[in-house]
Design a protein around this motif. Structure first.
Motif, PDB file in Angstrom:
ATOM      1  N   GLY A  85       0.820  -1.209   0.000  1.00  0.00           N
ATOM      2  CA  GLY A  85       0.000   0.000   0.000  1.00  0.00           C
ATOM      3  C   GLY A  85       0.855   1.260   0.000  1.00  0.00           C
ATOM      4  O   GLY A  85       0.530   2.247  -0.671  1.00  0.00           O
ATOM      5  N   ILE A  86       1.958   1.229   0.749  1.00  0.00           N
ATOM      6  CA  ILE A  86       2.861   2.386   0.757  1.00  0.00           C
ATOM      7  C   ILE A  86       3.420   2.607  -0.645  1.00  0.00           C
ATOM      8  O   ILE A  86       3.443   3.729  -1.153  1.00  0.00           O
ATOM      9  N   LEU A  87       3.811   1.491  -1.280  1.00  0.00           N
ATOM     10  CA  LEU A  87       4.324   1.612  -2.649  1.00  0.00           C
ATOM     11  C   LEU A  87       3.247   2.195  -3.565  1.00  0.00           C
ATOM     12  O   LEU A  87       3.514   3.079  -4.383  1.00  0.00           O
ATOM     13  N   ALA A  88       2.009   1.716  -3.410  1.00  0.00           N
ATOM     14  CA  ALA A  88       0.898   2.232  -4.219  1.00  0.00           C
ATOM     15  C   ALA A  88       0.712   3.725  -3.967  1.00  0.00           C
ATOM     16  O   ALA A  88       0.457   4.503  -4.894  1.00  0.00           O
ATOM     17  N   ALA A  89       0.863   4.133  -2.701  1.00  0.00           N
ATOM     18  CA  ALA A  89       0.692   5.542  -2.361  1.00  0.00           C
ATOM     19  C   ALA A  89       1.784   6.387  -3.001  1.00  0.00           C
ATOM     20  O   ALA A  89       1.531   7.487  -3.501  1.00  0.00           O
ATOM     21  N   VAL A  90       3.006   5.866  -3.003  1.00  0.00           N
ATOM     22  CA  VAL A  90       4.110   6.603  -3.629  1.00  0.00           C
ATOM     23  C   VAL A  90       3.810   6.801  -5.118  1.00  0.00           C
ATOM     24  O   VAL A  90       3.942   7.896  -5.663  1.00  0.00           O
ATOM     25  N   GLY A  91       3.328   5.720  -5.749  1.00  0.00           N
ATOM     26  CA  GLY A  91       2.958   5.804  -7.157  1.00  0.00           C
ATOM     27  C   GLY A  91       1.805   6.778  -7.380  1.00  0.00           C
ATOM     28  O   GLY A  91       1.861   7.639  -8.257  1.00  0.00           O
ATOM     29  N   GLY A  92       0.769   6.662  -6.553  1.00  0.00           N
ATOM     30  CA  GLY A  92      -0.406   7.520  -6.683  1.00  0.00           C
ATOM     31  C   GLY A  92      -0.044   8.985  -6.476  1.00  0.00           C
ATOM     32  O   GLY A  92      -0.520   9.866  -7.200  1.00  0.00           O
ATOM     33  N   ALA A  93       0.837   9.236  -5.509  1.00  0.00           N
ATOM     34  CA  ALA A  93       1.241  10.612  -5.230  1.00  0.00           C
ATOM     35  C   ALA A  93       1.994  11.193  -6.419  1.00  0.00           C
ATOM     36  O   ALA A  93       1.805  12.358  -6.793  1.00  0.00           O
ATOM     37  N   ALA A  94       2.827  10.351  -7.046  1.00  0.00           N
ATOM     38  CA  ALA A  94       3.573  10.815  -8.214  1.00  0.00           C
ATOM     39  C   ALA A  94       2.599  11.199  -9.330  1.00  0.00           C
ATOM     40  O   ALA A  94       2.787  12.207 -10.025  1.00  0.00           O
ATOM     41  N   ILE A  95       1.526  10.410  -9.480  1.00  0.00           N
ATOM     42  CA  ILE A  95       0.521  10.717 -10.501  1.00  0.00           C
ATOM     43  C   ILE A  95      -0.184  12.033 -10.168  1.00  0.00           C
ATOM     44  O   ILE A  95      -0.359  12.900 -11.035  1.00  0.00           O
ATOM     45  N   LEU A  96      -0.563  12.209  -8.902  1.00  0.00           N
ATOM     46  CA  LEU A  96      -1.215  13.456  -8.487  1.00  0.00           C
ATOM     47  C   LEU A  96      -0.332  14.656  -8.806  1.00  0.00           C
ATOM     48  O   LEU A  96      -0.800  15.691  -9.272  1.00  0.00           O
ATOM     49  N   GLU A  97       0.965  14.494  -8.549  1.00  0.00           N
ATOM     50  CA  GLU A  97       1.902  15.596  -8.795  1.00  0.00           C
ATOM     51  C   GLU A  97       1.948  15.928 -10.278  1.00  0.00           C
ATOM     52  O   GLU A  97       1.863  17.083 -10.670  1.00  0.00           O
ATOM     53  N   SER A  98       2.103  14.871 -11.118  1.00  0.00           N
ATOM     54  CA  SER A  98       2.349  15.157 -12.523  1.00  0.00           C
ATOM     55  C   SER A  98       1.066  15.486 -13.263  1.00  0.00           C
ATOM     56  O   SER A  98       1.065  16.340 -14.137  1.00  0.00           O
TER      57      SER A  98
END
Ligand SMILES: Nc1ncnc2c1ncn2[C@@H]1O[C@H](COP(=O)(O)OP(=O)(O)O)[C@@H](O)[C@H]1O
Ligand SMILES: [Mg+2]
Lengths: 229, 412
Positions: free
Chosen positions: B352-365
């Motif tokens: 889930g943490i990995l998913a959050a890191v990925g999701g956050a990167a998407i939100l940023e970009s």
């Protein structure tokens, strides 16, 4: 003096099973004594109550009425946790269907009763190996339980039953799933345990050949001991 | 039975059904992922606030209107109690204040050639860039901020915020150009470096600054000398409290307010720290709300865990019977299945943490939202996972521990 030699005393043991609204009597008031070091076979037709009696002897279930003394202790009215401790320390089980834990190695199966009895892992491992050597399967110690033959499985099960050095071994049709040759091997081994290690053995069987290994045969019918020889 | 042995049994059971375990985990992965992602949005916003006010920790602002009980009144509308003379007096008489700027503000339509852009025009003093930490963007022409003399002269000059510059000029030279604000011509003398957007604060670069003298006479057509705000810098952070006392005392004297007879101030002195905590508490409220919503998916994940644990207990009924027969107490069985559920959830939490890191990167970009994984995310994820595993794993584990030994042994 009497209490020194007797291992099991059954006093008017009855067991009723509930089927719907009816009570079905499986044991009808059995009183019996088994001495230390005896080798007893319980025989009788299917449905006569052999397995029911074994489950009470094994502290897997309590009687509906009557008293059961094992090794000087009245176990018929102990709590589940206390019964579990008795099973763990004082009784070794051998089942018809072997009942090894799947996905684990032979050695781990033998360790298990010791681990549940809070023996330290290292000691448990060493003792398990000892028992595996005793049943002649030291070379199979890393095999999973599905990687050995039926006869070998039953030998592992016996090794597991011996893990905590119990005074009593209960075996419900231990040869029921084995051919004649393997059956005789297993029975020879069990007789050796009884004769050389002084372990009290009670087996259930309906085969006269197997019953012949015992010193004494109890014949059951309709939840009662009909006769013995 | 000791706990490490129990854990190794549990892990082995999970490995047996890798794919099924993974499917079950999806719920936890998404749940923990969503929670951590929302938290990282909130944490990003918090960092933004901290950065926005970094270097401004010495700042004070004075607003007209009184402080109502418990919270800060918005005040401004119609209350004309703060004057230019107040600002000048603070500059003259308060030794703990190093910079002072009055501030007046209005919305105006700005025109350059054929482009219109509505924006906020602020009339400020020459100290303003020091107080507000504004820089001239050297890359956008050879610009500068206006001087004290230019303020006194009331020249029709202005400095553009980065957003206004890009709306009106695109990339072209602005310095020296004439723009029209309320139909009057103003010469652009500089372009401010961008400060960037901050959620909840509006775009701080969407602004034009000019001398307050000019703004008051030319744009606001003021007949009195009332102003919207006075912005101040104390000489140091340590001097902040002394500065507040000085300013308060001075303004009370000037406004003939006797604190001793209980009359209320007609002005409010705020320090930036107060504003920061206000802004942060509102972001926190927002974040908690979103986290609560994200947590609903954890509920779904937890039910999935419960389901798989029931399946696992049923499948292993016979194994449970064997273990009970040879010496496992009900509590050993319960612990085994509980650990299995928690282990499953912990693996889910990690993914889930990995998913959050990925999701956050998407939100940023994609959405240009600032995100930052909070430093305690791992702890939080593990906490959540253990909690969900224990809560939803308990009942199946309890059921397993209560199985009838003989029936379990007979189970096919
Ligand atoms: N859990 C149970 N519920 C109801 N009846 C049972 C149960 N277990 C055994 N019985 C009945 O009790 C009788 C004795 O069974 P059992 O002890 O298994 O006999 P055996 O092992 O001699 O074949 C049988 O009639 C059987 O149907
Ligand atoms: Mg039977």
């Amino acid at each position: 003096m009497q209490a020194e030699t007797e291992l099991i005393r059954l006093d008017k043991i009855t067991k009723n099973y509930r089927i719907g609204h009816e009570w079905f009597p499986a044991l009808n008031g059995i009183s019996h004594v088994i001495e230390r070091g005896e080798f007893v076979a319980i025989m009788g037709p299917s449905g006569s109550g052999k397995s029911t009696l074994m489950s009470i002897l094994g502290c897997l279930d309590g009687p509906t009425a009557g008293d059961y003394f094992l090794n000087g202790k009245k176990v018929s009215d102990l709590s589940e946790n206390q019964r579990t401790e008795i099973r763990n320390r004082e009784i070794g089980f051998v089942f018809q269907a072997f009942n090894l834990i799947p996905r684990t190695t032979t050695l781990e199966n033998i360790e298990l009763p010791m681990l549940y009895g809070n023996v330290r892992k290292k000691i448990a491992r060493a003792k398990a190996l000892e028992k595996l050597e005793l049943v002649g399967l030291a070379d199979k110690k890393n095999n999973r339980t599905n990687q050995i033959s039926g006869g070998e499985m039953q030998r592992v099960a016996i090794a597991r039953a011996l893990a905590n050095d119990p005074p009593l071994i209960l075996a419900d049709e231990p040869t029921g799933n084995l051919d004649t040759k393997r059956s005789n091997e297993i029975m020879d081994f069990i007789r050796m345990l009884n004769r050389e290690k002084g372990i009290t053995v009670i087996i259930v069987t309906h085969e006269p050949d197997i019953g012949g290994y015992a010193q004494r045969r109890i014949h059951m019918r309709d939840g009662l001991i009909e006769r013995e020889n | 039975m000791n706990i490490t042995t129990t854990i190794s049994f549990s892990v082995r059971a999970l490995m047996k059904n890798k794919f099924r375990s993974f499917l079950t985990l999806l719920g936890i992965i998404f749940g923990v992922g969503a929670v951590i992602m929302v938290m990282s949005l909130g944490y990003g916003a918090q960092l933004n606030i901290e950065e926005r006010f970094a270097g401004m920790s010495n700042n004070l602002s004075v607003m007209p209107g009184s402080r109502s009980v418990g919270r800060v009144s918005t005040g401004a509308g119609g209350v004309n109690t703060l004057t230019l003379e107040d600002a000048l007096a603070i500059a003259d008489e308060c030794p703990n204040i190093s910079y002072v700027s009055p501030l007046v503000s209005t919305r105006s339509m700005v025109i350059y050639k054929s482009t219109n852009w509505p924006t906020t025009v602020q009339g400020v003093g020459s100290d303003f860039p020091v107080i507000g930490d504004w820089q001239i963007d050297a890359a956008k022409g050879d610009g500068r901020f206006f001087s004290e003399d230019e303020v006194h002269a009331g020249l029709k000059i202005c400095v553009l915020g980065a957003e206004v510059y890009s709306q009106l000029f695109g990339g072209a030279d602005a310095v020296g150009e004439i723009i029209r604000i309320n139909r009057q011509p103003f010469t652009v003398i500089g372009v401010l470096a961008a400060k960037g957007q901050i959620g909840g604060f509006g775009n701080r670069d969407d602004v034009i600054m000019m001398p307050y003298t000019t703004a008051m006479s030319r744009l606001l057509g003021k007949v009195d000398s009332s102003i919207n705000q006075i912005q101040l810098s104390a000489t140091s952070t340590d001097a902040l409290n002394a500065a507040i006392a000085e300013v308060t005392e001075l303004l009370r004297r000037r406004h003939h307010i006797e604190a001793s007879d209980g009359s209320a101030d007609d002005f409010t002195v705020r320090n930036v720290a107060e504003v920061v905590s206000l802004a942060q508490s509102s972001t926190e409220t927002m974040t908690s709300l979103l986290v609560a919503i994200a947590a609903v998916s954890l509920l779904v994940g937890g039910i999935g865990i419960m389901n798989i644990m029931f399946a696992s207990v049923t499948e292993r009924t016979r194994e449970i019977g064997i273990r009970r027969a040879i010496g496992a107490k009900p509590r050993d069985i319960r612990l085994q299945f509980l650990i299995e559920a928690v282990t499953l959830c912990l693996i889910g939490g990690l993914l889930g943490i990995l998913a959050a890191v990925g999701g956050a990167a998407i939100l940023e970009s994609v959405f240009k939202s600032r995100t930052a994984i909070p430093p305690n995310a791992i702890l939080i994820a593990f906490g959540i996972s253990t909690g969900v595993g224990t809560f939803f794993g308990y009942y199946p584990a309890f059921k397993a521990s209560k199985l009838n030994v003989i029936e379990a042994l007979r189970y096919e």
